[in-house]
Design an enzyme around this catalytic site. Structure first.
Site, short mmCIF file in Angstrom:
data_model
loop_
_atom_site.label_atom_id
_atom_site.label_comp_id
_atom_site.label_asym_id
_atom_site.label_seq_id
_atom_site.Cartn_x
_atom_site.Cartn_y
_atom_site.Cartn_z
N GLY A 36 0.71 -1.13 0.17
CA GLY A 36 0.08 0.00 -0.01
C GLY A 36 0.77 1.24 0.19
CG HIS A 37 3.54 2.28 3.39
ND1 HIS A 37 3.36 1.31 4.28
CD2 HIS A 37 2.88 3.15 4.07
CE1 HIS A 37 2.74 1.55 5.53
NE2 HIS A 37 2.63 2.60 5.29
#
Ligand code: PAF
Length: 287
Positions: A36-37
């Site tokens: 996600g990051h």
């Protein structure tokens, strides 16, 4: 890729990029990076010339009984992942660099706080008093250190993103805020650093939050039940699946106030505990 630990080093590293007229993209994180990051880093890379990622576990956004001390710190693995995603600069300051005098002044490391009223008061704001003040204050500090053209935040923290957008607007901070979509595991579980606290069995169970959110979205789309009925039934379903529900709220996606039947842009926000682990997720819809 360059790794800097002090504000002075960061500004030195940025100087030549600014002189060259490069646009600066910023992804603030607390480390323990997951896909996600990394999707935020890819987005920043797509939209700017130079990408800076901060790795800083910010003490002021954790409550006294929360997981600041045990929050996973995985610096070497984070650097490797950022290298693979072509980040240009990693800014990994110590707590003392960001909050001079810490930990002696632990209770109040900053006399100045940035507070966004209303948007920060319900949902996570209600169950984590002071959390959003900690977030908006550190994000303002980081924006002043980095002075980015754009900054990318994940939509998983829907309320955080709304609070930051409003802060930037209200304080005329010269940065464009980009919201990036939630990344999910194949079972639907929203990617989060806190998933690392869960066993495989709990991860399967945790995907129940997204299933119930999706069920609620379907109910709203088909107008089968009132908002209240959907909320109540969703809480019951989550409890039956072993969650301790913090909140399950149908809200106006712009104001984050309780949704009215005339509202068009809706967000359904949920926070629930599996054991000691608090998970959040959301879905949006247009009625
Ligand atoms: O979303 C996070 O990881 C944090 O709240 C942030 C924005 C990096 C501020 O510490």
């Amino acid at each position: 890729m360059m790794i800097v630990n002090t504000i002075a080093e960061l500004q030195d590293a940025l100087y030549k990029h600014r002189q060259a007229g490069s646009t600066i993209g910023f992804v603030p994180t607390m480390g323990n990076l997951h896909q996600g990051h990394l999707s935020l880093v890819d987005k920043a890379k797509e939209l700017s010339d130079v990408v800076i990622v901060s790795l800083f576990v910010n003490p002021t956004q954790f409550g006294p009984n929360e997981d600041f001390d045990s929050y996973p710190r995985t610096f070497d693995a984070d650097c490797q992942k950022l290298q693979n995603h072509d980040a240009d600069i990693i800014f990994a300051p110590s707590v003392e660099e960001v909050y001079p005098g810490y930990p002696q002044n632990k209770a109040q490391p900053n006399l100045t706080k940035v507070h966004v009223a209303e948007l920060g008061k319900d949902h996570c704001g209600a169950s984590r008093p002071g959390h959003f003040d900690g977030v908006t204050t550190i994000v303002t500090k980081l924006f002043n250190m980095v002075r980015p053209d754009i900054a990318v935040f994940g939509q998983k923290d829907f309320q955080q993103l709304a609070v930051i957008r409003r802060m930037v607007q209200d304080l005329n901070i010269p940065v464009t805020i980009i919201g990036a979509p939630i990344l999910r595991e194949p079972n639907g579980l929203a990617m989060s650093s806190r998933n690392g606290y869960l066993s495989q069995e709990q991860k399967d169970q945790a995907a129940g939050i997204y299933r119930v959110l999706s069920w609620a979205k379907e109910q709203l789309n088909t107008h089968k039940q009132s908002f209240d009925e959907v909320e109540q039934s969703a809480v019951k379903q989550l409890e039956e699946q072993g969650f301790r529900v913090d909140y399950f709220n149908i809200a106006n996606a712009d104001t984050l106030q309780v949704a009215e039947t005339s509202d068009k842009n809706i967000v359904i926000l949920a926070a629930a505990f599996l054991g000691k682990v608090r998970l959040i997720d959301n879905v949006t819809l247009t009625l």
